[in-house]
Design an enzyme around this catalytic site. Sequence first.
Site, short mmCIF file in Angstrom:
data_model
loop_
_atom_site.label_atom_id
_atom_site.label_comp_id
_atom_site.label_asym_id
_atom_site.label_seq_id
_atom_site.Cartn_x
_atom_site.Cartn_y
_atom_site.Cartn_z
N GLY A 116 1.04 -1.13 0.16
CA GLY A 116 -0.06 -0.16 -0.06
C GLY A 116 1.00 1.15 0.11
O GLY A 116 1.74 1.26 0.87
N GLY A 161 -0.35 4.64 -0.07
CA GLY A 161 -1.09 5.76 0.33
C GLY A 161 -0.16 6.65 1.46
O GLY A 161 0.83 6.04 1.77
N ALA A 164 -0.08 6.14 4.78
CA ALA A 164 0.44 5.53 5.90
C ALA A 164 1.36 4.58 5.39
O ALA A 164 2.59 4.57 5.82
CB ALA A 164 -0.75 4.44 6.38
N GLY A 165 1.37 4.15 4.22
CA GLY A 165 2.49 3.29 3.53
C GLY A 165 3.77 4.15 3.45
O GLY A 165 4.96 3.72 3.74
N ASP A 210 -8.80 -4.96 0.75
CA ASP A 210 -7.92 -6.11 0.23
C ASP A 210 -7.21 -6.73 1.56
O ASP A 210 -7.30 -7.95 1.78
CB ASP A 210 -7.01 -5.96 -0.82
CG ASP A 210 -7.68 -5.41 -1.96
OD1 ASP A 210 -8.59 -5.91 -2.34
OD2 ASP A 210 -7.58 -4.20 -2.63
N GLN A 233 -18.11 5.03 9.01
CA GLN A 233 -18.63 6.17 8.80
C GLN A 233 -19.31 6.69 7.83
O GLN A 233 -18.63 6.44 6.75
CB GLN A 233 -17.43 7.17 9.16
CG GLN A 233 -17.52 8.66 9.11
CD GLN A 233 -16.74 9.54 9.75
OE1 GLN A 233 -15.81 9.92 9.03
NE2 GLN A 233 -16.82 9.91 11.05
N ARG A 265 -19.98 13.83 12.62
CA ARG A 265 -20.51 13.39 11.41
C ARG A 265 -21.60 12.32 11.63
O ARG A 265 -22.55 12.63 10.71
CB ARG A 265 -19.40 12.75 10.58
CG ARG A 265 -18.33 13.62 10.27
CD ARG A 265 -17.35 13.26 9.20
NE ARG A 265 -16.37 13.92 8.68
CZ ARG A 265 -15.38 13.56 8.04
NH1 ARG A 265 -14.94 12.65 8.01
NH2 ARG A 265 -14.44 14.86 7.59
N GLU A 277 -5.90 3.26 7.28
CA GLU A 277 -7.25 3.04 7.35
C GLU A 277 -7.50 1.30 7.77
O GLU A 277 -8.59 1.01 8.27
CB GLU A 277 -8.06 3.48 6.22
CG GLU A 277 -9.68 3.49 6.58
CD GLU A 277 -10.49 3.96 5.54
OE1 GLU A 277 -9.95 4.79 4.61
OE2 GLU A 277 -11.62 3.84 5.35
N ARG A 289 -15.08 9.08 13.82
CA ARG A 289 -13.89 9.62 13.58
C ARG A 289 -14.33 11.08 13.40
O ARG A 289 -15.24 11.24 12.81
CB ARG A 289 -13.29 9.20 12.39
CG ARG A 289 -12.03 9.84 12.01
CD ARG A 289 -11.31 8.98 10.78
NE ARG A 289 -11.78 9.37 9.58
CZ ARG A 289 -11.84 10.41 8.62
NH1 ARG A 289 -11.42 11.63 9.17
NH2 ARG A 289 -12.55 10.39 7.65
N SER A 322 -8.24 11.28 10.32
CA SER A 322 -7.62 10.16 9.58
C SER A 322 -6.27 10.31 8.79
O SER A 322 -5.34 9.56 9.00
CB SER A 322 -8.30 9.53 8.41
OG SER A 322 -8.85 10.74 7.54
N LEU A 323 -5.97 11.50 8.14
CA LEU A 323 -4.51 11.88 7.66
C LEU A 323 -3.63 11.90 8.67
O LEU A 323 -2.54 11.32 8.58
CB LEU A 323 -4.60 13.15 6.65
CG LEU A 323 -5.14 13.15 5.41
CD1 LEU A 323 -5.17 14.67 4.95
CD2 LEU A 323 -4.23 12.14 4.38
#
Lengths: 576, 240
Positions: A12, A14, A16-17, A214, A233, A279, A376, A387, A392-393
């Site tokens: 991954g 994104g 995080a990776g 995945d 969410q 939210r 995530e 959240r 999240s970022l």
Amino acid sequence: MEIFEHDLLIVGGGAAGLRAAIAAREHVDDVGIISKVNVLRSHSVTAQGGISAPLGNTGEGVDDSWRVHFEDTVRGGDGLVDHDACEILTKGASGTVLELDNMGVPFNRTEDGRLDQRPFGGHSLPRSLYAADRTGHGITYALYGENVRLDNAVYNEFFLLDLVADGARVNGLTAYNMKSGEVVGFRGKSVVLATGGCTQAFAHTTSGAASTGDGLGIAMRNGIPLEDMEFIQFHPTGLPGSGILISEAARGEGGYLINDDGERFMKRYDPEKMELSSRDRVVRGMQREIERGKGIDGEDYLHLDLTHLSRRTLEEKLPTISQIAEDFAKVDPSERPIPVRPTAHYCMGGIPVTLNGRVKGSSWGNTWDNLFAAGEAACLSVHGANRLGTNSLLEAVVFGKRIGAVAGRTAEEGSFGKLPRETLNQQEKYLTELREKDGTVRLGEIKSRLRELTWNKCGVFRNQSDLEEANDEIYELRRTFSEELTLDDRGCKFNTELRSALELRNLLEFVPAVLLGAYKRTESRGAHYREDYPEKDDGNWAVHSYVVRTNEGRYGVDYRPVRNDTGRGTTDEGGE
Amino acid sequence: MKVTFRISRYDPETNEGSYVEDFLLEVEEYELTEVTVLDALVEIKEDQDGSLTFRHGCGHGSCGSCAVLINEKNRLACETHLDDLELDEKTVVEVSSLPGFPTIKDLVVDMDNFFRNDRLARPFISGEDERSGPTETEQTPGELRRILEATECINCGACTASCPTYWENEGYLGPAALVRAYRWMEDSRNSEIEERLAALDDEKDGVWGCNKFFNCLEACPKEIDTVGIIEALKRSVITS
């Protein structure tokens, strides 16, 4: 069959990776990033609104601190935030975000050249840093650039097939190389799963095509539990039809939500915070309005009104959503309100990990030796049951960094294990079987049925009979997939239909965990709302759910307490 | 009305070479403003031919996955609504893979060289005062504005794929990588300038490869002033 080898493998690319890959380089020189897309197409690039950190750079936010950020996050999480994890998140926020500044993220600035911050729902002070409404793009590109600078290896368009495990150790993984059409192996001393979100499981979603969970499907197949999966969410403002996200920043900058009577209906649901309520509350307010016939023209959408904002705000702070509104809703937001409706957006749950990202095993207290998860795909319980926007970022980079460092050190101290050729052959055989599926039901039909099922029976409002039906139907869909699927594309190279089938297999593996978690949780909390149990029940349900799949293919659920003992310290793992 | 999607196809595992195939879709008149070319491709793949191969991602012009050639112009399929195409009476939408890149299968192109050039553009901050720690940098709104337009690039490749110079010489960085080079070099937080300018000062592969065909300017879905940015780079190279 090719076998690649890197000290550390990260699946991954994104936020995080990519952040994990940078941090790991403090311990190992050889890091490989594997992505099913090109890393710069990862869904992180679409994150719009911002990333939070209690810098206190604006007048209003001057008294901000990690503790206020912590309290906001815990309050938003509605009783399911693990306090020690949240403490790491909020204490790490400022430093990690300033590193992003140093890496070149084009954050908006105040007139005197400091990082600007704006308000966001659930945050009591303006603490969201932002790069217009392209914050995720700015962050992902800067992190990618750092990876280029460090010369980390990147494998684009390699689809993860499975882990190669040996007891509680992972020796590597198998992947489908889209371009060559071959099954390949990757050997690593440790592995990080940063495979991203899963809300493609829902008919209406802000997620891109690749957010198919995945890593979650692979967890289920390997006896790894999934935690808190009932907490999905729903974002208040997606475009009707396409589900395209209109950032919460639009409300942060002062936008109104309006019903068919032209009324700011949030006054009925949260008169104090109005549109900047959490939210889950905004979404339920919107659904209630729609259900009582107050949707626009009686339809299932409402209006987001930005017409009172200045042109300069729209141009400098919300340019992307202005463009999206014009392109996809055919509305000039300075003149007319934007049609919006709730859509699935983010999964608070995921692969359960320790505070250092080590994946937990199927029984209490067990962890994998060298398998990690971040972003995530992981569940650190920093978001609890709901959240807050911009967290999240933040989680992706704070824990991406932390987990990447631990995974790197684990690789440094570890060694390569065996990657038997037999495991590659098995995957090759499975792909061949799948490619040659010649039943009567098309892939798209199974996927649509799955996505409608989750949306209609496990969406914003849930109840026992819907969930019972959904549990039966998901097993039927799983059977249809394995027995009746037909595919058109028999080719090996760049077979995107085959990839979609593999993604659907993963969706069908983890969605039962969402349904079961929602069925068993007979209360309402955060994003999980049961019409038949509308109250929160702290006596029975202030617990995390863990769904595991048994070898017989049955799904079972267990519960573990929330770590809410503030000040207890941050070491559930012996100070790793 | 029936809309014909005339799609260039190529299967690397047969000897057929590339060919064109028509797919028909029934689209109501009022839907022309709503349906995108990507929607149509997805529908064709799901209902008619699962082997039709294309890339797509976010669906709203942020990830850069779905650039293809549509009615003779490079565009993002997800942002191109049918009514943008001024369909004539024959209502034909021609879709093929981006020119200038090798085709892998149907509408999917090999962008390895494109991303190699992107890496050569040094897309990161560097300089003598390597990050000493997490302290806030200062950047005025004016300094940010200098690079802001260039930060909007999504690496979709539409510009570089439209560039005749790049068609002839894939060693030429091309407009996308040059925009990237500008974006990172001109960032006030970056102090590695001279080395970068020297690397760009190349008759064939660097800034001087640009012959100002202006195709890139027309192709960019984000309306970035690619030519203006390349001209600015040329000025910096000359004055350095």
